[in-house]
Design an enzyme around this catalytic site. Structure first.
Site, mmCIF file in Angstrom:
data_model
loop_
_atom_site.group_PDB
_atom_site.id
_atom_site.type_symbol
_atom_site.label_atom_id
_atom_site.label_comp_id
_atom_site.label_asym_id
_atom_site.label_seq_id
_atom_site.Cartn_x
_atom_site.Cartn_y
_atom_site.Cartn_z
ATOM 1 N N GLU A 11 3.828 4.395 7.273
ATOM 2 C CA GLU A 11 2.514 3.810 7.583
ATOM 3 C C GLU A 11 2.539 3.051 8.908
ATOM 4 O O GLU A 11 2.125 1.898 8.988
ATOM 5 C CB GLU A 11 2.043 2.911 6.427
ATOM 6 C CG GLU A 11 1.806 3.714 5.167
ATOM 7 C CD GLU A 11 1.097 2.960 4.038
ATOM 8 O OE1 GLU A 11 0.887 1.740 4.150
ATOM 9 O OE2 GLU A 11 0.754 3.624 3.042
ATOM 10 N N GLU A 18 2.324 9.376 -0.406
ATOM 11 C CA GLU A 18 1.945 8.240 -1.262
ATOM 12 C C GLU A 18 0.508 8.497 -1.693
ATOM 13 O O GLU A 18 -0.374 8.624 -0.840
ATOM 14 C CB GLU A 18 2.006 6.903 -0.527
ATOM 15 C CG GLU A 18 3.399 6.380 -0.315
ATOM 16 C CD GLU A 18 3.433 4.950 0.228
ATOM 17 O OE1 GLU A 18 2.549 4.141 -0.110
ATOM 18 O OE2 GLU A 18 4.365 4.662 1.006
HETATM 19 O O1 AHR Z 1 3.293 1.922 -2.566
HETATM 20 C C1 AHR Z 1 3.040 0.601 -2.191
HETATM 21 C C2 AHR Z 1 2.837 0.455 -0.703
HETATM 22 O O2 AHR Z 1 1.662 1.099 -0.321
HETATM 23 C C3 AHR Z 1 3.876 1.066 0.191
HETATM 24 O O3 AHR Z 1 4.954 0.226 0.398
HETATM 25 C C4 AHR Z 1 3.136 1.261 1.476
HETATM 26 O O4 AHR Z 1 3.638 2.356 2.202
HETATM 27 C C5 AHR Z 1 1.701 1.446 1.037
HETATM 28 O O5 AHR Z 1 0.840 0.646 1.749
#
Ligand code: AHR
Length: 493
Positions: free
Chosen positions: A172, A297
């Site tokens: 991210e 994610e």
């Molecule tokens: O999954 C939780 C968090 O969400 C992760 O660390 C991050 O990559 C995202 O913002």
């Protein structure tokens, strides 16, 4: 209420890569410590791995597991997590404002993956780390020559290389919350330089670019710079998203079931837009190879902090939304080649533990249903019938449907989500140029109402039931209960 579903097994969308059933484990809250790993617990094996968690995860058949973050990786030093445990350092962890004891690290994670039967996928630190550290980690893990890093791994008890194939560069990086946030230009340059030394260290690896997590920002420009500057070094573009029925800044629905059920349109628009973007950039830059997407994610997330730990209890409507993700991934099977639910235990997760036991959350069941029954090929389904008003997303079909074929066994699986809160839908399934061999099975994930939760007090509110479904020929009738996720499974003649 009724809907007609038409399927021609020869009209395919694409190959469903098993990696779409991937997971993600981050050093965050009780995901690792107290989730996967709890040495001394009567529920843990001699390596400290919680066997109840391991057995539950096996039911989800996750073929790939991302690690160690997430935001965590942007401040992580891999060397802190290898070697004799008594020498490991506890560090301040700035992504989640916690203390990291480092008693679980690279080799413990690899052991865990081998026990689970899943392939590790590492993310390297492109936050406060550098490319030397990333390349050293890769050499430590995968190296075969007689170098000091390979000797170090061997001295830690791992003679054979770990052969970690999938590596993400950063996490991210487009988010201001990230340690070492990067502009589009900064990340494209960083990516290329990391990628060069990593591929020179081990040319067999596949590299993942952190493409978009902040959807209201400059994701088009970011993709453009990455694919202009590093096309030969990008094997996947990674997309992240989280949704919920909470009305927070990233949410969409505000405790509104119908609007929440319209979330499918969000997934569709993002996947369609991004696959079009990659296509356009490949055309523009004469990039011959395919560059697939990984949604590495994704999940429902309400950002509930319980005593400083990120934990939440899901309900049935969240389970329907998890199921809608798989329908969307299947519809985009041509371009979505990996997806990792975030995360696996306790933190934003389908499994919730206490020191004494474990609960399978509502979201566990749709994941299990799809992972157990999906075939290798996504089919192009046409369906038409009842609709509902989803508010911001307008009028949508009440059912959300996808279908897959197992080309080895000739088994058809039709996944149907009934998004009506109160009414059953009668389904009329018609096969074109195909017929079932005989009766099939219907698997149903459901609970008493859309707010039903599985907790330690009420662990079985939501679960899966199954029964025979009588069928012959090319036309099949099936009924879909309100707020249910269904898999109809048939052998084809
Ligand atoms: O999954 C939780 C968090 O969400 C992760 O660390 C991050 O990559 C995202 O913002």
């Amino acid at each position: 209420m009724s809907t007609t579903i038409k399927i021609d097994p020869e009209r395919t969308v694409g190959h469903i890569h098993p990696h779409v059933f991937g997971g993600f484990a981050e050093h965050l809250g009780r995901c690792i410590y107290g989730g996967i790993y709890e040495p001394g617990s009567p529920l843990a094996d001699s390596d400290g791995i919680r066997t109840d968690v391991l057995e539950a995860l096996k039911r989800l058949k996750m073929p790939i597991m991302r690690y160690p973050g997430g935001n965590f990786v942007s401040g992580y030093r891999w060397r802190d997590g290898v070697g004799p445990k008594e020498e490991r350092q506890t560090r301040m962890e700035l992504a989640w404002h916690d203390l990291e004891p480092n008693t679980f690290g690279t080799n413990e994670f690899i052991d865990f993956c081998r026990k689970l039967g899943t392939e590790p996928y590492f993310a390297v630190n492109a936050g406060d780390g550098d490319m030397r550290e990333a390349r050293d980690w890769l050499e430590y893990c995968n190296g075969t020559e007689d170098t000091s890093l390979v000797r170090l791994r061997k001295s830690h008890g791992y003679d054979a290389p770990h052969n970690i194939k999938y590596w993400g560069i950063g996490n991210e990086v487009d988010g201001p919350w990230q340690i070492g946030f990067k502009t589009a230009e900064e990340y494209a340059r960083t990516y290329l330089e990391y990628a060069k030394v990593m591929k020179w260290t081990d040319p067999s690896i596949k590299l993942v670019a952190s493409a978009v997590s902040l959807w209201e920002s400059n994701w088009v420009e970011r993709a453009q710079l990455l694919l202009e500057q590093a096309p030969d070094h990008i094997d996947y573009m990674a997309l992240h998203w989280y949704v919920g029925n909470s009305g927070d800044e990233r949410g969409f629905a505000d405790n509104d079931f119908a609007a929440y059920m319209g979330m499918s349109e969000r997934f569709e628009e993002r996947l369609s837009a991004y696959e079009g973007l990659i296509h356009a950039l490949r055309l523009d830059n004469a990039i011959k190879k395919d560059i697939p997407m990984t949604i590495d994610e994704w999940n429902v997330w309400y950002r509930v902090f319980d005593e400083g730990k990120l934990e939440e209890i899901y309900n049935l409507e969240d389970a329907l939304v998890v199921a809608m993700h798989f329908n969307a991934f299947f519809r985009h099977a041509k371009t979505v080649k990996m997806a990792n639910i975030a995360q696996i235990v306790n933190v934003i997760a389908p499994i919730f533990t206490s020191p004494e036991g474990m609960v399978l959350q509502t979201t566990f069941y749709p994941f299990e249903l799809y992972a157990q029954h999906a075939g290798d090929t996504a089919l192009d389904v046409h369906w038409d019938g009842d609709t509902f008003d989803s508010g911001p997303n307008g009028t949508l079909r009440t059912l959300d449907v996808s279908a897959t074929l197992n080309t080895s066994t000739n088994q058809l699986a039709v996944f149907v989500i009934n998004r009506s809160e109160h009414e059953a839908v009668e389904g009329n399934l018609r096969l074109t140029d195909a017929a079932v061999k005989g009766d099939g099975r219907q698997y149903v994930v459901n609970g008493p109402n859309v707010k039903a939760e599985n907790t330690f007090d009420t662990p079985h509110q939501v679960g899966t039931t199954e029964f025979n479904i009588s069928a012959s020929g090319s036309t099949i009738s099936a009924s879909f209960e309100p707020h249910s996720v269904n898999a109809l499974v048939f052998d084809l003649a």
